[in-house]
Enzyme design. Structure first.
Site, PDB file in Angstrom:
ATOM      1  N   ARG A  63      41.701  -0.270  31.760  1.00 39.25           N
ATOM      2  CA  ARG A  63      41.813  -1.686  32.090  1.00 39.25           C
ATOM      3  C   ARG A  63      42.202  -1.807  33.557  1.00 39.25           C
ATOM      4  O   ARG A  63      43.039  -1.049  34.032  1.00 39.25           O
ATOM      5  CB  ARG A  63      42.925  -2.369  31.279  1.00 39.25           C
ATOM      6  CG  ARG A  63      42.870  -2.154  29.812  1.00 39.25           C
ATOM      7  CD  ARG A  63      42.338  -3.297  29.040  1.00 39.25           C
ATOM      8  NE  ARG A  63      42.881  -4.597  29.315  1.00 39.25           N
ATOM      9  CZ  ARG A  63      42.228  -5.723  29.035  1.00 39.25           C
ATOM     10  NH1 ARG A  63      41.018  -5.677  28.522  1.00 39.25           N
ATOM     11  NH2 ARG A  63      42.772  -6.896  29.284  1.00 39.25           N
ATOM     12  N   HIS A  68      41.715   9.555  39.496  1.00 41.00           N
ATOM     13  CA  HIS A  68      40.303   9.162  39.403  1.00 41.00           C
ATOM     14  C   HIS A  68      39.424  10.413  39.542  1.00 41.00           C
ATOM     15  O   HIS A  68      39.653  11.236  40.429  1.00 41.00           O
ATOM     16  CB  HIS A  68      39.957   8.149  40.505  1.00 41.00           C
ATOM     17  CG  HIS A  68      38.539   7.721  40.419  1.00 41.00           C
ATOM     18  ND1 HIS A  68      38.093   6.835  39.461  1.00 41.00           N
ATOM     19  CD2 HIS A  68      37.444   8.099  41.116  1.00 41.00           C
ATOM     20  CE1 HIS A  68      36.793   6.670  39.596  1.00 41.00           C
ATOM     21  NE2 HIS A  68      36.369   7.437  40.589  1.00 41.00           N
TER      22      HIS A  68
HETATM   23  C1  GRF Z   1      40.163  11.317  33.312  1.00 41.90           C
HETATM   24  O1  GRF Z   1      38.967  11.919  33.736  1.00 41.90           O
HETATM   25  C2  GRF Z   1      40.761  10.476  34.414  1.00 41.90           C
HETATM   26  O2  GRF Z   1      40.508  10.969  35.691  1.00 41.90           O
HETATM   27  C3  GRF Z   1      40.058   9.158  34.230  1.00 41.90           C
HETATM   28  O3  GRF Z   1      39.943   8.997  32.839  1.00 41.90           O
HETATM   29  C4  GRF Z   1      39.937  10.286  32.211  1.00 41.90           C
HETATM   30  C5  GRF Z   1      41.029  10.272  31.198  1.00 41.90           C
HETATM   31  O4  GRF Z   1      41.043  11.434  30.421  1.00 41.90           O
HETATM   32  N1  GRF Z   1      40.765   8.086  34.890  1.00 41.90           N
HETATM   33  P1  GRF Z   1      42.275  11.760  29.477  1.00 41.90           P
HETATM   34  O5  GRF Z   1      42.443  10.569  28.540  1.00 41.90           O
HETATM   35  O6  GRF Z   1      43.471  11.961  30.341  1.00 41.90           O
HETATM   36  O7  GRF Z   1      41.877  12.994  28.730  1.00 41.90           O
END
Ligand code: GRF
Length: 214
Positions: A91, A114
């Site tokens: 979100r 990210h």
């Molecule tokens: C990760 O790749 C993070 O960089 C992105 O969303 C994904 C989340 O993965 N913002 P997780 O839920 O931590 O396994």
């Protein structure tokens, strides 16, 4: 000094787990006061429970952004938090929510990870878009959150190569492994005193450094 954080997640929670494991191993001097999830049944909930961390589910379905964020803000404000850590929280945080978590210099006490080398490939398909584009060097970015999506000051970046025989899956897996290393490292650096970053839009970079700190 130890930092108090809340982790916000929407999905499987592998970054949450990396952070909790690093704390449990004594590698990160932080306490996760709360894991807040907007998707009922998200994997992050099981991980939080496994590590004995309190969880709250605030589903956004059927609510306006404002209604949802009011509940999120109220929940977060129950705790003395140094930082809010986004780990796959799907979100966008509104400027209004962010304004509740501003430090004395006007930066928001909110951190995100990210899956690309920002400013390349913002948005929810970071790995996919980098892979489809054909980059040779990919990466991950940890940054402070600001009012724009995937945009705030960069705290840390790490790169990895796209290998000739990579599939999207192997490419993502290599990136994710780096995420799991870099996110705890940034939190530990903040706990230890701070992480410096460069501010934007200035010619004199040396005169324009700031620090993300408690
Ligand atoms: C990760 O790749 C993070 O960089 C992105 O969303 C994904 C989340 O993965 N913002 P997780 O839920 O931590 O396994």
């Amino acid at each position: 000094m130890s930092i108090n954080i809340a982790v916000l997640a929407s999905g499987r929670g592998s970054n949450l787990e990396a952070i909790l494991a690093a704390i449990a191993e004594g590698k990160v001097d932080a306490k996760v006061k709360l894991v807040l999830v907007n998707v009922p049944g998200a994997g992050a909930l099981d991980i939080a429970t496994k590590y004995g961390v309190a969880t709250t589910v605030i589903p956004n379905a059927g609510m306006t952004r404002k209604e949802h964020e009011e509940k999120v803000i109220a929940e977060l404000k129950k705790h003395e938090l140094d930082f809010i850590v986004l780990a796959g929280y799907m979100r966008v945080l509104s400027a209004d929510l962010l304004s509740h978590f501003k430090d004395s210099r006007g930066f928001f006490k909110v951190i995100n990870i990210h899956p690309s080398l920002l400013p390349a490939f913002p948005g929810i398909r970071g790995y996919e878009e980098a892979f489809e584009y054909g980059v040779k060097i990919a990466g991950v970015t940890v940054h402070l959150v600001d009012e724009k999506v995937d945009h705030g000051p960069i705290l840390a970046q790490a790169t990895f190569e796209r290998l000739p025989d990579d599939t999207l899956e192997s490419f993502k897996a290599r990136g994710l492994k780096i995420e799991h290393e870099i996110y705890p490292q940034v939190l530990q650096s903040i706990a230890k005193g701070g992480v410096s970053f460069f501010q934007r839009h200035t010619a004199d970079a040396t005169a324009d450094r700031e620090t993300a700190r408690r």
